[in-house]
Enzyme design. Structure first.
Site, PDB file in Angstrom:
ATOM      1  N   GLY A 316       0.834  -1.196   0.000  1.00 24.03           N
ATOM      2  CA  GLY A 316       0.000   0.000   0.000  1.00 24.03           C
ATOM      3  C   GLY A 316       0.869   1.246   0.000  1.00 24.03           C
ATOM      4  O   GLY A 316       1.960   1.254  -0.573  1.00 24.03           O
ATOM      5  N   GLU A 317       0.376   2.304   0.635  1.00 17.58           N
ATOM      6  CA  GLU A 317       1.075   3.594   0.742  1.00 17.58           C
ATOM      7  C   GLU A 317       1.159   4.348  -0.587  1.00 17.58           C
ATOM      8  O   GLU A 317       1.627   5.473  -0.625  1.00 17.58           O
ATOM      9  CB  GLU A 317       2.501   3.442   1.292  1.00 17.58           C
ATOM     10  CG  GLU A 317       2.616   2.840   2.663  1.00 17.58           C
ATOM     11  CD  GLU A 317       4.065   2.720   3.133  1.00 17.58           C
ATOM     12  OE1 GLU A 317       4.975   3.306   2.493  1.00 17.58           O
ATOM     13  OE2 GLU A 317       4.298   2.039   4.143  1.00 17.58           O
ATOM     14  N   GLY A 318       0.788   3.705  -1.703  1.00 23.52           N
ATOM     15  CA  GLY A 318       1.022   4.302  -3.012  1.00 23.52           C
ATOM     16  C   GLY A 318       2.331   3.863  -3.633  1.00 23.52           C
ATOM     17  O   GLY A 318       2.748   4.406  -4.663  1.00 23.52           O
TER      18      GLY A 318
END
Length: 350
Positions: A316-318
């Site tokens: 995640g997190e981008g």
């Protein structure tokens, strides 16, 4: 009076110039189709930008953070406190997304959409809090419909600020312990799938925890079945504050004809809702990667998406969206800079 839902006026991209765009791509010094997916990506960007010269300006990574009531039931390997700790880590520049954004030239902004406890005096953390975590979706709605609409309005203002600064590409990441449960529930509700087809191991839960996660999502879907009359209602019943604001931001970015780079499972769930609200948003979405979360592939297929990368990511997190930026830039650069056969004095390859 309840807050009115923002109206997103999203135009579908024009395909009127497709023949000319494709001809420009095909007449580059290469066999037709030899640059594979970069060619279809260049076509998509050219449709959106409608210009002879494509460009990426001030690429911005938005990481939306929020906590989830269902996390208290132990559906993740980490407790909810980790959401706040990771937001602090973002503020201090120590997370994977910070490293990748520095390397790749992304402007990074982290939005607190509603973690349990706000991070005090954290530089670079934008306060767009809708509450201190959502309610537990297997017991009650995650939030009110008015809260969803407020989140959309906040997201619209956020995107407008970046658009006014000249940004024409925005990428989406997230942080929130328990948010794979919310995303899987949204996926099951919108795509009308069995929960087992949507739920995965998230950050790496064991089989016992996976069974509990699946059971709680099934309870949530049963509880809210009659109330989920549309995509906004699905968000109110099952969503996270960060998923709500990601959804609104995707709609707002498409409205402004910005490139929208979608990260993994959670961000794709937000994209699924956005497309359900306004199908035209799909034209502006670039799907960065295929994650390890088992439901992600089904969502990508439903959205007719071919992601740029498949690296086994599940952070995640981008992070996946950040790693896709060089490929997007490569599509722009070959379209703008690569010689045609006539430019190079080479006989065309048929």
């Amino acid at each position: 009076m309840p807050q009115s839902v923002p109206l997103f006026q999203i135009e579908p991209v024009s395909k009127a110039q497709d023949q000319l765009i494709q001809q420009k791509i095909d007449l580059k010094t290469k066999p037709p189709g030899a640059l594979g997916q970069l060619e279809s990506l260049a076509l998509q960007i050219a449709r959106i930008q409608g210009a002879k010269q494509l460009q990426i300006v001030y690429p911005t990574m938005l990481v939306f953070a929020g906590d989830h009531g269902i996390a208290a039931e132990g559906v993740s390997i980490a407790p909810s406190e980790v959401t706040r700790q990771m937001v602090q880590n973002f503020a201090h520049g120590g997370a994977a997304i910070n490293v990748f954004c520095r390397q790749l030239g992304f402007n990074l902004e982290v939005i607190d959409c509603g973690i349990l406890t706000p991070v005090e005096d954290a530089e670079g953390i934008i306060d767009q809090r809708l509450g201190a975590g959502t309610a537990a979706i297997h017991l009650e709605p995650a939030m009110t419909l008015a809260c969803v609409d407020k989140g959309f309005a906040m997201a619209q203002a956020l995107i407008e600020r970046h658009h006014q600064a000249g940004c024409n590409l925005v990428a989406f990441g997230e942080m929130g312990i328990g948010n794979t449960s919310s995303a899987a529930a949204i996926m099951a509700a919108i795509m009308q799938l069995d929960v087992a087809d949507c739920v995965g191991r998230g950050t790496g839960i064991n089989s016992e925890t996976l069974e509990r996660k699946q059971m709680l999502i099934e309870l949530a879907l049963l509880l809210h079945q009659s109330a989920m009359t549309g995509p906004r209602q699905v968000l109110a019943c099952l969503g996270g504050f960060e998923i709500v604001q990601m959804t609104g931001a995707m709609l707002a970015a498409a409205e402004r004809k910005m490139l929208v780079v979608v990260d993994g499972f959670i961000a794709t769930a937000a994209a699924l809702v956005a497309v359900s609200i306004n199908a035209n948003v799909r034209d502006y979405l670039i799907f960065a990667h295929r994650s390890e979360e088992q439901g992600h592939q089904r969502m990508l297929e439903h959205l007719k998406a071919k992601p740029l990368l498949s690296l086994g990511l599940r952070l995640g997190e981008g992070t996946g969206a950040a790693l896709a930026l060089p490929l997007i830039q490569a599509a722009v650069n070959f379209y703008n800079q690569m010689a045609s056969f006539s430019d190079a004095g080479i006989e065309a390859v048929v």
